[in-house]
Design a protein around this motif. Structure first.
Motif, PDB file in Angstrom:
ATOM      1  N   PHE A 272      73.221  60.732  62.432  1.00 11.99           N
ATOM      2  CA  PHE A 272      73.308  59.638  61.465  1.00 11.99           C
ATOM      3  C   PHE A 272      72.061  58.768  61.502  1.00 11.99           C
ATOM      4  O   PHE A 272      71.551  58.350  60.452  1.00 11.99           O
ATOM      5  N   SER A 273      71.554  58.484  62.704  1.00 16.90           N
ATOM      6  CA  SER A 273      70.357  57.659  62.819  1.00 16.90           C
ATOM      7  C   SER A 273      69.180  58.302  62.107  1.00 16.90           C
ATOM      8  O   SER A 273      68.405  57.628  61.421  1.00 16.90           O
ATOM      9  N   ALA A 276      69.943  58.037  58.368  1.00 19.54           N
ATOM     10  CA  ALA A 276      69.888  56.649  57.930  1.00 19.54           C
ATOM     11  C   ALA A 276      68.452  56.170  57.813  1.00 19.54           C
ATOM     12  O   ALA A 276      68.082  55.501  56.835  1.00 19.54           O
ATOM     13  N   LEU A 279      66.912  57.679  54.681  1.00 19.46           N
ATOM     14  CA  LEU A 279      67.292  56.921  53.498  1.00 19.46           C
ATOM     15  C   LEU A 279      66.618  55.554  53.477  1.00 19.46           C
ATOM     16  O   LEU A 279      66.294  55.016  52.417  1.00 19.46           O
ATOM     17  N   ASP A 280      66.383  54.995  54.650  1.00 20.60           N
ATOM     18  CA  ASP A 280      65.762  53.677  54.745  1.00 20.60           C
ATOM     19  C   ASP A 280      64.299  53.689  54.296  1.00 20.60           C
ATOM     20  O   ASP A 280      63.713  52.640  54.088  1.00 20.60           O
ATOM     21  N   GLY A 317      70.826  60.492  48.604  1.00 21.89           N
ATOM     22  CA  GLY A 317      72.027  60.586  49.424  1.00 21.89           C
ATOM     23  C   GLY A 317      72.845  61.827  49.110  1.00 21.89           C
ATOM     24  O   GLY A 317      73.410  62.455  50.011  1.00 21.89           O
ATOM     25  N   GLN A 356      77.108  60.106  52.415  1.00 22.06           N
ATOM     26  CA  GLN A 356      75.668  59.887  52.276  1.00 22.06           C
ATOM     27  C   GLN A 356      75.250  59.236  50.956  1.00 22.06           C
ATOM     28  O   GLN A 356      74.322  58.419  50.944  1.00 22.06           O
ATOM     29  N   ALA A 359      75.670  55.691  51.542  1.00 19.82           N
ATOM     30  CA  ALA A 359      74.633  55.215  52.464  1.00 19.82           C
ATOM     31  C   ALA A 359      73.310  55.004  51.740  1.00 19.82           C
ATOM     32  O   ALA A 359      72.605  54.019  51.995  1.00 19.82           O
ATOM     33  N   PHE A 363      71.440  51.387  51.816  1.00 22.11           N
ATOM     34  CA  PHE A 363      70.149  51.165  52.445  1.00 22.11           C
ATOM     35  C   PHE A 363      69.114  50.645  51.453  1.00 22.11           C
ATOM     36  O   PHE A 363      68.291  49.793  51.789  1.00 22.11           O
ATOM     37  N   SER A 412      82.452  55.900  57.929  1.00 20.29           N
ATOM     38  CA  SER A 412      81.815  56.447  56.740  1.00 20.29           C
ATOM     39  C   SER A 412      82.275  55.782  55.454  1.00 20.29           C
ATOM     40  O   SER A 412      81.468  55.552  54.545  1.00 20.29           O
ATOM     41  N   LEU A 416      80.710  51.538  55.557  1.00 17.39           N
ATOM     42  CA  LEU A 416      79.693  51.709  54.524  1.00 17.39           C
ATOM     43  C   LEU A 416      80.215  51.277  53.153  1.00 17.39           C
ATOM     44  O   LEU A 416      79.462  50.738  52.330  1.00 17.39           O
TER      45      LEU A 416
END
Length: 439
Positions: A272-273, A276, A279-280, A317, A356, A359, A363, A412, A416
């Motif tokens: 996930f990190s 993430a 996406l960030d 995502g 996702q 997410a 983000f 999730s 989120l």
């Protein structure tokens, strides 16, 4: 209009693609540690899970050194004052140095902090070893965050990519040699990462010094500016604290459910990190572009950038989610050979894959509002979001439930989903659009 949109998309990609590489390299440190340590055994893997949660919490709380610096520098750059923009970045570096030095005092607290997670004694021992050594790299990581924020504000995401890539390569080689070549086990993993972090800090520090000298910017510590920088970061600290409370609570609940559940959660969080931070990358583009647009008093451009970034975030995502879903039943073998962990992982990864697109939306808007300096709203709604999440997470402790599935369903879609709601509502208003060189 079409040409403007195309040009805006190209600018998003120019900033986001290098930022993607740099951001993926950061959690890739964790992936390397997880993969190499995971083959030592489930207890070592669970120990790294707790240790990285503690260290990640500290670094995550202080991410405002990058996220607060980027929009401040970008606004001044948009206003046409590059020397002032660099000076704002130098103030952030000084704050990183001061906070980093203070954190070294916390070294004796490593063992009692990891013991508070309530894991099995052998897991706690491994976690204390990993966290105790990793603390020595915290000052370096804070300097890396601050200089990265300066460079992003100057619309340069390529240099952080170069440094992060080199740091990742060094970390992988050092860990392999120290863990297996010198038989240092989990301690070798932490030592290798610390050495790589200090190398990155030295490189980026030299770049900040070069930029300051080029614009004849004084390098001395300014106590007044240091206080203002810390005050601005205060709301971001609250926002980030709420995020870390959610992540730490997830690890604590997983620890109560057993070693296999905790180890599986560690693998899922490592993945996930990585996703993430990928996406960030779009959020980083949003911070830089929205900050620069508002610094130039161009509210229309800030709105247009936000619309384009939302489309990019949801689309990206979807792509990432499809890829993760396809790999959910095989990805675990890269991290562990433990059969109990391997059998539990697919459900967690499948739930994460389905979330996702949410997410990506979250983000992107988080980055946009940070770029606009709307950090007070992010702080208060961050508290609200975690209050929604915690009761859902605690359902995993009920007897007879699949704890891992409940944990990742709550994370999730509960957590989120709450963040998507509060961010989406804010983006529909104009309250966050405050132009000018100062936020």
């Amino acid at each position: 209009m079409r040409a403007r949109l195309d040009g805006r998309d190209r600018e998003i990609l120019r900033l986001a693609v290098p930022a993607l590489g740099a951001l993926v390299a950061e959690p890739a440190f964790l992936l390397v540690d997880t993969a190499l340590v995971g083959h030592l055994g489930a207890e070592q893997l669970a120990g790294v899970g707790i240790g990285t949660t503690v260290i990640g919490t500290v670094v995550g709380l202080l991410v405002f050194l990058a996220y607060g610096t980027t929009p401040a520098v970008a606004r001044l750059l948009g206003a046409g004052d590059r020397p002032a923009a660099i000076r704002a970045g130098i103030d952030g570096v000084w704050l990183a140095v001061v906070v980093g030095a203070a954190l070294l005092v916390a070294l004796p607290l490593a063992r009692p902090v990891v013991a508070a997670f309530g894991a099995a004694p052998e897991v706690t021992e491994h976690a204390a070893t990993y966290a105790g050594i990793s603390i020595l790299g915290l000052p370096a990581m804070l300097v890396v965050l601050a200089v990265t924020g300066l460079l992003r504000g100057l619309q340069d995401t390529r240099t952080p990519l170069l440094v992060a890539g080199a740091g990742f390569g060094a970390n992988a080689v050092l860990n392999a040699v120290l863990i297996y070549g010198l038989d240092l086990g989990i301690a070798g993993s932490a030592i290798g990462t610390v050495l790589a972090q200090w190398g990155m800090a030295a490189w980026l520090g030299a770049i900040a010094l070069r930029e300051a000298r080029r614009e004849a910017v004084p390098l001395g510590l300014r106590l007044g500016s240091l206080g203002r920088t810390a005050s601005t970061g205060g709301w971001l600290l609250v926002r980030t604290l709420s995020l870390r409370v959610g992540l730490v609570a997830t690890t604590v609940v997983a620890a109560q459910a057993g070693t296999a559940t905790l180890a599986a959660t560690q693998v899922a969080f490592a993945i996930f990190s990585t996703l993430a931070f990928a996406l960030d990358a779009l959020a980083i583009a949003g911070q830089a572009m929205v900050g620069r647009a508002l610094g130039a008093d161009d509210v229309a451009e800030a709105r247009a950038v936000t619309r384009r970034l939302q489309a990019w975030g949801i689309g990206f995502g979807v792509v990432v989610g499809v890829l993760l879903l396809a790999l959910a039943w095989v990805a675990g073998r890269a991290f562990t050979a433990d059969p109990e962990v391997l059998s539990a992982l697919p459900v967690a990864l499948a739930l994460l894959a389905l979330a996702q697109p949410i997410a990506g939306f979250v983000f992107v808007l988080d980055g946009v509002l940070i770029g606009a300096g709307d950090v007070r709203y992010l702080a208060w709604t961050g508290i609200l979001n975690v209050l929604v999440y915690l009761p859902l997470l605690l359902l995993a402790l009920l007897p007879g439930v699949d704890a891992l599935a409940v944990v990742w369903a709550a994370f999730s879609f509960g957590y989120l989903g709450a963040r998507a709601t509060t961010l989406g509502l804010r983006a529909r208003t104009g309250a966050w659009l405050r132009p000018g060189r100062a936020r």
